[in-house]
Design an enzyme around this catalytic site. Structure first.
Site, PDB file in Angstrom:
ATOM      1  N   LYS A  85       0.807  -1.348  -0.161  1.00 48.40           N
ATOM      2  CA  LYS A  85      -0.094  -0.090  -0.015  1.00 48.40           C
ATOM      3  C   LYS A  85       0.782   1.304  -0.031  1.00 48.40           C
ATOM      4  O   LYS A  85       0.667   2.281  -0.808  1.00 48.40           O
ATOM      5  CB  LYS A  85      -0.811  -0.044   1.246  1.00 48.40           C
ATOM      6  N   CYS A  97      -2.168  10.502   1.329  1.00 47.21           N
ATOM      7  CA  CYS A  97      -1.564   9.536   1.109  1.00 47.21           C
ATOM      8  C   CYS A  97      -0.213   9.926   0.482  1.00 47.21           C
ATOM      9  O   CYS A  97       0.830   9.489   1.090  1.00 47.21           O
ATOM     10  CB  CYS A  97      -2.218   8.909   0.094  1.00 47.21           C
TER      11      CYS A  97
END
Length: 428
Positions: free
Chosen positions: A204, A258
């Site tokens: 991820k 992110c």
């Protein structure tokens, strides 16, 4: 099956709604009373295409409930923020995840499934989360099941991508992975990718790190092209015609929850080895200073006094300003107390954001496009004649049309205006 989801933000809320739409009984939990009250009134508190429509549907089905406190369920999902810790190391801050987990302890029963969707640093599940549950007497993989199932969606397309994207399922044990798979396969059309927790964690954060590194390459290329009097957009366009080349576009920096955060999770875990990742973060984090210096030079050149910023969010067509380079540039300019700074963003409702695009540009000396909203691709609705100087500095390279009387500046032609690289050194 009943699922309790803690954290009703940009990821937790759409996830909860999709589970409710898929037939689960859902209890959505958030500690922010304003979020809970807004949802009880029937409104979603974030801007995301189609989310309000699906929310109306699940509320009418009667399988939806929101609360500030959890309750017993078959499965629990944690989807709370994970910023980096302030300071030199910039480690992953697990305090919100651990607080959410502690809030669930009174309601957890043997046989339950616990899922962490929040983006976390590699080995967080094994080294930080699992011990909390083991200290309560649970045996992971036997009496309790634990998995990391990170989100992989793009704001603006969250509902579609939750269903159609591939999904990583990383269990602490194989049995944990299987239990989590049974939940997500009820609505995921994409591939269910089974792995262990630490591999899921690393995959991820590397997905976002890959993009951050590529953007850093584009930003560095932009500076080099300026030094050498070359149009960076022409370079990228031509280079990308090679079948195995895909250079991203330069811009004012990298933001969001992110890309501007996740690479630090890797660097903090392996600081002596993650050299390229750390340097890429450094390059991208200097871009707001670099852009600010360009703005100051352009204003000094015309002895202007009013700057109008177009776009405050970290990416186009959303209302999210987390880690936004546009917001950083705005704050840097405001701190100088030299110019009048105005902001126009049709997606952001804040007291200092002008709602009328033409009020924002009256007597302005420079429009600075910092976000790639669709509204800014063609600026045909702007009354450039009301500006003191009809100039647009497009830091995103998206503007396709302006009035023929307007001077359009971007990273491609900037070298024609500012010849000396010394004037654009990082550090406004």
């Amino acid at each position: 099956m009943k699922v309790c989801i803690v954290g009703l933000g940009y990821i937790g809320l759409p996830t909860a709604i999709i589970f409710a739409q898929s037939g689960f009984e859902v209890i959505g939990v958030d500690i922010n009373p304003a979020v809970i009250q807004t949802l009880k009134e029937g409104r979603v508190p974030i801007e995301e295409p189609g989310l309000q429509t699906v929310y109306d549907e699940v509320r009418n089905k009667g399988t939806w409930k929101v609360s500030q406190t959890p309750e017993a369920a078959d499965a629990f999902i944690i989807a709370v923020p994970t910023p980096f810790k302030k300071g030199e190391t910039k480690e992953c801050d697990l305090s919100y995840v651990k607080a959410a987990l502690r809030s669930l302890l009174p309601y957890i029963q043997e046989g339950n499934l616990i899922i962490v969707e929040s983006t976390i640093a590699p080995r967080s599940m094994e080294d930080e989360i699992k011990p909390v549950l083991e200290n309560e007497g649970y045996v992971i993989g036997s009496t309790l099941f634990l998995a990391h199932c990170p989100e992989r969606v793009l704001p603006g397309r969250i509902l579609s991508e939750l269903i159609n994207n591939n999904r990583i399922i990383g269990g602490i044990t194989p049995s944990c992975t299987e239990r989590a798979c049974q939940m997500y396969q009820t609505f995921v059309n994409g591939e269910i990718i089974k792995t262990d927790a630490k591999t899921a964690e690393m995959a991820k954060v590397m997905e976002n790190t890959f993009r951050d590194v590529n953007i850093a390459l584009a930003n560095e290329l932009s500076k080099i092209c300026h030094e050498l009097s070359i149009n960076v957009y022409d370079v990228i366009r031509i280079a990308n015609k090679h079948p195995r080349v895909n250079i991203h576009q330069p811009g004012p920096g990298v933001g969001g929850h992110c890309l501007a955060v996740d690479p630090y999770f890797i660097v903090s875990k392996s600081p002596q080895t993650a050299k390229l990742i750390g340097l890429s973060r450094e390059i991208n984090s200097t871009m707001p200073d670099y852009v600010t210096n360009i703005i100051l030079h352009l204003m000094k050149e015309i002895e202007g006094s009013v700057i109008t910023i177009f776009g405050l969010t970290y990416k186009g067509n959303i209302d999210d300003i987390r880690e936004s380079p546009a917001l950083s540039i705005y704050k840097k300019l405001m701190a100088l107390e030299t110019y009048e700074i105005r902001v126009y963003d049709p997606h952001v409702s804040m007291p200092f954001v002008e709602k009328d695009i033409n009020k924002a540009v009256v007597n302005s000396d420079l429009i600075v496009v910092l976000t790639d909203h669709n509204e800014f691709i063609r600026l045909s609705g702007v009354k450039f004649s009301d500006m003191n100087h009809a100039r647009v500095f497009d830091t995103k390279g998206i503007v396709e049309w302006v009035d023929e009387t307007v001077e359009l500046i971007n990273f491609g032609n900037l070298f024609e205006l500012i010849k000396r690289e010394g004037e654009l050194q990082d550090g406004a």
